[in-house]
Motif scaffolding. Sequence first.
Motif, mmCIF file in Angstrom:
data_model
loop_
_atom_site.group_PDB
_atom_site.id
_atom_site.type_symbol
_atom_site.label_atom_id
_atom_site.label_comp_id
_atom_site.label_asym_id
_atom_site.label_seq_id
_atom_site.Cartn_x
_atom_site.Cartn_y
_atom_site.Cartn_z
ATOM 1 N N TRP A 5 1.566 0.826 -5.062
ATOM 2 C CA TRP A 5 2.544 -0.264 -5.056
ATOM 3 C C TRP A 5 2.177 -1.345 -6.064
ATOM 4 N N SER A 35 8.980 7.286 -6.018
ATOM 5 C CA SER A 35 9.582 6.035 -5.547
ATOM 6 C C SER A 35 11.094 6.191 -5.557
ATOM 7 N N LYS A 36 11.721 5.605 -4.545
ATOM 8 C CA LYS A 36 13.186 5.636 -4.449
ATOM 9 C C LYS A 36 13.659 4.279 -3.959
ATOM 10 N N ARG A 37 14.773 3.838 -4.500
ATOM 11 C CA ARG A 37 15.392 2.599 -4.030
ATOM 12 C C ARG A 37 16.730 2.873 -3.357
ATOM 13 N N ILE A 44 18.292 3.058 1.679
ATOM 14 C CA ILE A 44 16.890 3.460 1.569
ATOM 15 C C ILE A 44 16.143 3.162 2.865
ATOM 16 N N GLU A 71 14.478 -5.532 -3.558
ATOM 17 C CA GLU A 71 14.955 -4.157 -3.622
ATOM 18 C C GLU A 71 13.976 -3.287 -2.828
ATOM 19 N N THR A 73 11.864 -0.396 -1.457
ATOM 20 C CA THR A 73 11.462 0.822 -2.143
ATOM 21 C C THR A 73 10.671 1.693 -1.182
#
Length: 165
Positions: A5, A35-37, A44, A71, A73
């Motif tokens: 992170w 990683s995905k948002r 998410i 955002e 994540t």
Amino acid sequence: MDEAWGLLDNLPFEHLGGSTGARRHTLPSGERFVSKRGASPAHIRNEYDVNRYLHALGVNVPDAKLFNGDEPTMLTRFEEDTTPFNLDDKAASYRIREDFLPHALLANWDVLGMDLDNVLIRPDGTPVYVDVGGAGPFRSQGVPKHDAWNPNLGELETMQYQPPH
């Protein structure tokens, strides 16, 4: 993954495809993660929750952490040494059928993915579900299911008979 992170903004990445921005990162140590948002913060957060629910039910999903902020994540460990699911692999198909009930209960309409890319096969033959963003109240691209998602568990019937999978 905590190290990941802090380095996220400085790491090069590779797009993994899909509509919600999955990226594969490699740490200086060689460890890789995704990683995905998602399509929205709610999408998410839902995908993370579904990942944890499936894990609690004994279904193989990557280790995941959710980091909130402007955002949110989700970070998951990259599944090393896996192969894409092949419909002709009868043993893998049988193992995936064993996981039908948890996916149906969570309304995971995109268990396999359009290109069979949401499930990978580990070297020991077990499936691992790497994208569960089409479960619960969201479709795979993050659009709400609205009235199509309800407590009647219609997925127990409808998900059984969806050719060709």
